[in-house]
Design an enzyme around this catalytic site. Structure first.
Site, PDB file in Angstrom:
ATOM      1  N   LYS A 229     -12.078  -8.937  -9.415  1.00 30.88           N
ATOM      2  CA  LYS A 229     -11.267  -8.105 -10.321  1.00 30.88           C
ATOM      3  C   LYS A 229     -11.569  -8.348 -11.797  1.00 30.88           C
ATOM      4  O   LYS A 229     -12.250  -9.295 -12.165  1.00 30.88           O
ATOM      5  CB  LYS A 229      -9.789  -8.287  -9.995  1.00 30.88           C
ATOM      6  CG  LYS A 229      -9.451  -7.490  -8.719  1.00 30.88           C
ATOM      7  CD  LYS A 229      -7.998  -7.310  -8.502  1.00 30.88           C
ATOM      8  CE  LYS A 229      -7.793  -6.438  -7.258  1.00 30.88           C
ATOM      9  NZ  LYS A 229      -6.479  -6.637  -6.682  1.00 30.88           N
ATOM     10  N   ARG A 263      -7.218 -11.552   0.081  1.00 29.45           N
ATOM     11  CA  ARG A 263      -7.884 -10.274   0.391  1.00 29.45           C
ATOM     12  C   ARG A 263      -9.176 -10.229  -0.411  1.00 29.45           C
ATOM     13  O   ARG A 263      -9.124 -10.214  -1.638  1.00 29.45           O
ATOM     14  CB  ARG A 263      -6.953  -9.120   0.011  1.00 29.45           C
ATOM     15  CG  ARG A 263      -7.523  -7.739   0.256  1.00 29.45           C
ATOM     16  CD  ARG A 263      -6.535  -6.671  -0.217  1.00 29.45           C
ATOM     17  NE  ARG A 263      -7.057  -5.335  -0.015  1.00 29.45           N
ATOM     18  CZ  ARG A 263      -7.876  -4.718  -0.860  1.00 29.45           C
ATOM     19  NH1 ARG A 263      -8.271  -5.308  -1.966  1.00 29.45           N
ATOM     20  NH2 ARG A 263      -8.301  -3.495  -0.588  1.00 29.45           N
TER      21      ARG A 263
HETATM   22  N1  HH2 Z   1      -6.282  -4.588  -4.547  1.00 25.80           N
HETATM   23  C1  HH2 Z   1      -6.936  -3.427  -4.382  1.00 25.80           C
HETATM   24  C2  HH2 Z   1      -6.596  -2.567  -3.330  1.00 25.80           C
HETATM   25  N2  HH2 Z   1      -5.633  -2.888  -2.455  1.00 25.80           N
HETATM   26  N3  HH2 Z   1      -3.998  -4.411  -1.697  1.00 25.80           N
HETATM   27  C3  HH2 Z   1      -3.325  -5.565  -1.843  1.00 25.80           C
HETATM   28  N4  HH2 Z   1      -2.359  -5.888  -0.988  1.00 25.80           N
HETATM   29  N5  HH2 Z   1      -3.602  -6.427  -2.868  1.00 25.80           N
HETATM   30  C4  HH2 Z   1      -4.553  -6.167  -3.788  1.00 25.80           C
HETATM   31  O1  HH2 Z   1      -4.747  -6.984  -4.721  1.00 25.80           O
HETATM   32  C5  HH2 Z   1      -5.297  -4.942  -3.673  1.00 25.80           C
HETATM   33  C6  HH2 Z   1      -4.973  -4.072  -2.590  1.00 25.80           C
HETATM   34  C7  HH2 Z   1      -8.027  -3.057  -5.316  1.00 25.80           C
HETATM   35  O2  HH2 Z   1      -9.251  -3.557  -4.867  1.00 25.80           O
HETATM   36  P1  HH2 Z   1     -10.330  -2.702  -4.067  1.00 25.80           P
HETATM   37  O3  HH2 Z   1      -9.768  -2.226  -2.765  1.00 25.80           O
HETATM   38  O4  HH2 Z   1     -11.574  -3.473  -3.957  1.00 25.80           O
HETATM   39  O5  HH2 Z   1     -10.657  -1.497  -5.040  1.00 25.80           O
HETATM   40  P2  HH2 Z   1     -10.314   0.045  -5.045  1.00 25.80           P
HETATM   41  O6  HH2 Z   1      -8.821   0.175  -5.156  1.00 25.80           O
HETATM   42  O7  HH2 Z   1     -11.047   0.574  -6.247  1.00 25.80           O
HETATM   43  O8  HH2 Z   1     -10.798   0.637  -3.750  1.00 25.80           O
END
Ligand code: HH2
Length: 294
Positions: A229, A263
């Protein structure tokens, strides 16, 4: 409300032990996720990546069909369903671990659970879709209740806190109240401070520094998602794919402070890092092959 145990997570009637740290591997089937968008272009590729993550030490796989990065525009329910349902179906038939659906929409959660998912990961903390709590309670799915403010499109305009730890704890408490009113069993709920969601880099770092306070205050198992992040980018000055080492350190610190689940995109390095933490904590080589065992 009966107090939830922080040592286990009830997922569709079965208890997943959280006595040792658990790794949730991220499977984004989106064209535009902030660090891995567009990588998984077919169901087959997603299932392959999922199997690889399980072999590397993932205990849960989290499938997402909508990017929630800051400024992201929402996708239609139809588009989200088309992206995630075939993957959830194929994945649950191919891996021995629970599959989670990362969605804010009740309709997507409902279909994903019908297709085999057993956890709903709602980044809005049950605030986006009024039907979400009843989908979770009726199906008995595990719930990740995450903290954010607003929507991905406007959340960074709401990153103002006098005391980020106290306010996140209080607002997660409101989410827990929505869960209770929706009839969700307390043992099914894991909470998440939402690193990077309506948070500046300093807010995310403060939450990680004071994670023990949140762990104590909330009385539910805590999941943390620091993976690749922007707070790591602010510290390290490198693009998302080069934040693997930073992610592993953040995960070790989070688990040390009491987080039960992390995660992450990069399962193997994090599994190794947590294995080292576990060995040092025990003062011995851990016997059971739970986290990152060779
Ligand atoms: N972060 C993201 C998405 N979902 N869910 C939980 N519970 N906690 C988190 O910190 C979290 C999440 C964002 O990361 P990512 O899925 O890699 O990115 P994007 O939202 O751009 O798909």
């Amino acid at each position: 409300m009966t107090q939830a145990s922080t040592d286990s997570w009830v997922i569709r009637g079965r208890a997943l032990s959280l006595e040792r740290p658990r790794i949730m591997g991220i499977l984004n089937v989106t064209p535009d996720s902030f660090s891995d968008g567009g990588e998984l272009t077919s169901v087959r590729a997603a299932v392959e990546r999922g199997r690889q993550m399980v072999a590397q030490g993932a205990h849960i796989l989290d499938v997402g069909g909508e990017s929630t990065r800051p400024g992201a525009e929402p996708v239609s329910v139809e588009e989200e369903l088309a992206r995630v349902i075939p993957v959830v179906e194929a994945l649950t038939a191919s891996v021995p671990v629970p599959v989670s659906i990362d969605t804010r929409r009740a309709g997507v959660a409902r279909e994903a659970v019908a297709a085999g998912a057993s956890i709903v990961n709602d980044v809005s903390g049950l605030a986006f879709d009024p039907e979400m709590a009843s989908v979770v309670s009726r199906t008995g799915a595990g719930l990740v209740l995450m903290h954010m403010r607003g929507t991905p499109a406007d959340m960074q305009d709401r990153a103002y806190y006098d005391d980020v730890v106290t306010e996140v704890a209080m607002e997660l408490g409101h989410g827990l109240e929505r869960a209770r009113q929706g009839g969700i069993s307390p043992g099914c709920v894991v909470v998440d401070p939402g690193i990077g969601f309506a948070k500046s880099a300093d807010h995310s770092l403060t939450l990680l520094r004071d994670l023990e306070v949140l762990v104590e205050a909330l009385g539910h198992p805590v999941l943390v998602g620091p993976s690749r992040k922007s707070f790591l980018g602010a510290l390290l000055g490198v693009p998302p794919v080069e934040r693997v080492m930073g992610t592993a350190v953040a995960c070790v610190l989070a688990v040390r402070a009491g987080a039960r689940i992390v995660r992450v995109h990069d399962v193997q390095p994090v599994a190794h890092a947590l294995r080292v933490l576990e060995g040092v904590t025990l003062g011995a080589v851990p016997t059971a092959a739970t986290v990152g065992a060779p």
